[in-house]
Motif scaffolding. Structure first.
Motif, PDB file in Angstrom:
ATOM      1  N   LEU A   1       1.975 -13.333  11.706  1.00  0.00           N
ATOM      2  CA  LEU A   1       1.576 -12.436  10.742  1.00  0.00           C
ATOM      3  C   LEU A   1       2.267 -11.469  10.362  1.00  0.00           C
ATOM      4  O   LEU A   1       2.958 -10.723  11.447  1.00  0.00           O
ATOM      5  N   LEU A   2       2.798 -11.448   9.285  1.00  0.00           N
ATOM      6  CA  LEU A   2       3.487  -9.976   8.867  1.00  0.00           C
ATOM      7  C   LEU A   2       2.580  -8.882   8.458  1.00  0.00           C
ATOM      8  O   LEU A   2       1.439  -9.101   7.885  1.00  0.00           O
ATOM      9  N   GLY A   3       3.180  -7.674   8.588  1.00  0.00           N
ATOM     10  CA  GLY A   3       2.245  -6.525   8.067  1.00  0.00           C
ATOM     11  C   GLY A   3       2.829  -5.350   7.796  1.00  0.00           C
ATOM     12  O   GLY A   3       4.107  -5.124   8.343  1.00  0.00           O
ATOM     13  N   HIS A   4       2.394  -4.639   6.897  1.00  0.00           N
ATOM     14  CA  HIS A   4       2.941  -3.135   6.724  1.00  0.00           C
ATOM     15  C   HIS A   4       2.128  -2.028   7.743  1.00  0.00           C
ATOM     16  O   HIS A   4       1.483  -2.465   8.455  1.00  0.00           O
ATOM     17  N   SER A   5       2.976  -1.000   7.957  1.00  0.00           N
ATOM     18  CA  SER A   5       2.623  -0.006   8.905  1.00  0.00           C
ATOM     19  C   SER A   5       2.209   1.091   8.184  1.00  0.00           C
ATOM     20  O   SER A   5       2.384   1.453   6.924  1.00  0.00           O
ATOM     21  N   ALA A   6       1.084   1.730   9.014  1.00  0.00           N
ATOM     22  CA  ALA A   6       0.493   3.058   8.343  1.00  0.00           C
ATOM     23  C   ALA A   6       0.830   4.074   9.690  1.00  0.00           C
ATOM     24  O   ALA A   6       0.745   3.766  10.685  1.00  0.00           O
TER      25      ALA A   6
END
Length: 250
Positions: free
Chosen positions: A142-147
């Motif tokens: 799973l790829l994801g953006h950061s916050a």
């Protein structure tokens, strides 16, 4: 028969369940392309410049979920890694589905957090489907953006840190916690930054941050970021698959 006769060694090589999240544009999709024979569930429509095998862009929950279900059935398709690009865009189509089911324009219009609870339930079921993909012999990435979110610590003052850009309520319930618990590895990628401080006198200091674009993956949790690993990985590795070979740690 005694249950003692059912005891078995649990250590064995298995495909990995991994979340890689990080800052925008750092090359997460390109990194995923280096995994063994990957196929992408493309939710962001950001693979145009990459030579990758991908399903048509998924605009709905059904379009995203159906490939997962089919890949969970063992077959001779030749793919060895399923890549979800990305987990937070998958969460968006889940939210749209929940809103449509409740006849509202936005999930936020469903009162008392019930919409987000419904979305978390769907996300949990998708993770169960991804387990079937792993059981069929494929890695799941799973790829994801950061916050940047405020971390409330019980033994210190609160502070900001990088976390996956997924929903989580005040009680710690949501897609973010579900994925973190599900994944074997939660990896954070960022550009390496060097900070220097110069005394300017009169009690003033000038702080400067510099970097040369060096990309690194963090595998262990620190105050600045959330991460974990069930393997004996170094705390940091360069962001290249040559430096991150799962096989040597299994």
């Amino acid at each position: 028969m005694s249950v003692l006769n059912t005891v078995k060694k649990t250590s064995k090589k298995r495909p990995r369940r991994t979340l890689l999240y990080g800052v925008h544009g750092i090359g997460k999709s390109s990194w995923a392309c280096q995994w063994p024979s990957p196929v992408f569930i493309n939710l962001e429509d950001g693979l145009t410049d990459l030579d990758a095998d991908a399903f048509p862009v998924a605009r709905t929950l059904q379009e995203a979920w159906q490939p997962i279900i089919e890949l969970g059935t063992p077959s001779d398709h030749g793919f060895k890694t399923l890549v979800i690009d990305s987990a937070d865009w998958l969460e968006r189509v889940i939210w749209d589905s929940v809103a449509h089911k409740n006849s509202v324009r936005s999930i936020s219009e469903i009162g008392f957090g019930k919409g987000y609870a419904q979305a978390a339930d769907i996300f949990s079921k998708i993770l169960a489907s991804l387990d079937m993909v792993r059981d069929s012999g494929m890695h799941v990435l799973l790829l994801g953006h950061s916050a940047i979110k405020k971390h409330e610590s019980p033994d210190s003052e609160s502070y900001d840190r990088y976390t996956p850009k997924l929903h989580q309520n005040a009680a710690g319930v949501g897609a973010s916690s579900l994925v973190q618990e599900w994944a074997d590895e939660v990896l954070f990628c960022n550009y390496k930054t060097y900070v220097s401080s110069t005394d300017r006198g009169f009690g003033k200091r000038e702080v400067r941050a510099t970097g040369a674009g060096e990309r690194v993956i963090y595998t262990s949790e620190r105050p600045s970021h959330l991460a974990k690993s069930r393997l004996n990985l170094p705390d940091t590795v360069p962001m290249s698959l040559d430096s991150f070979d799962y096989g040597q740690y299994l």
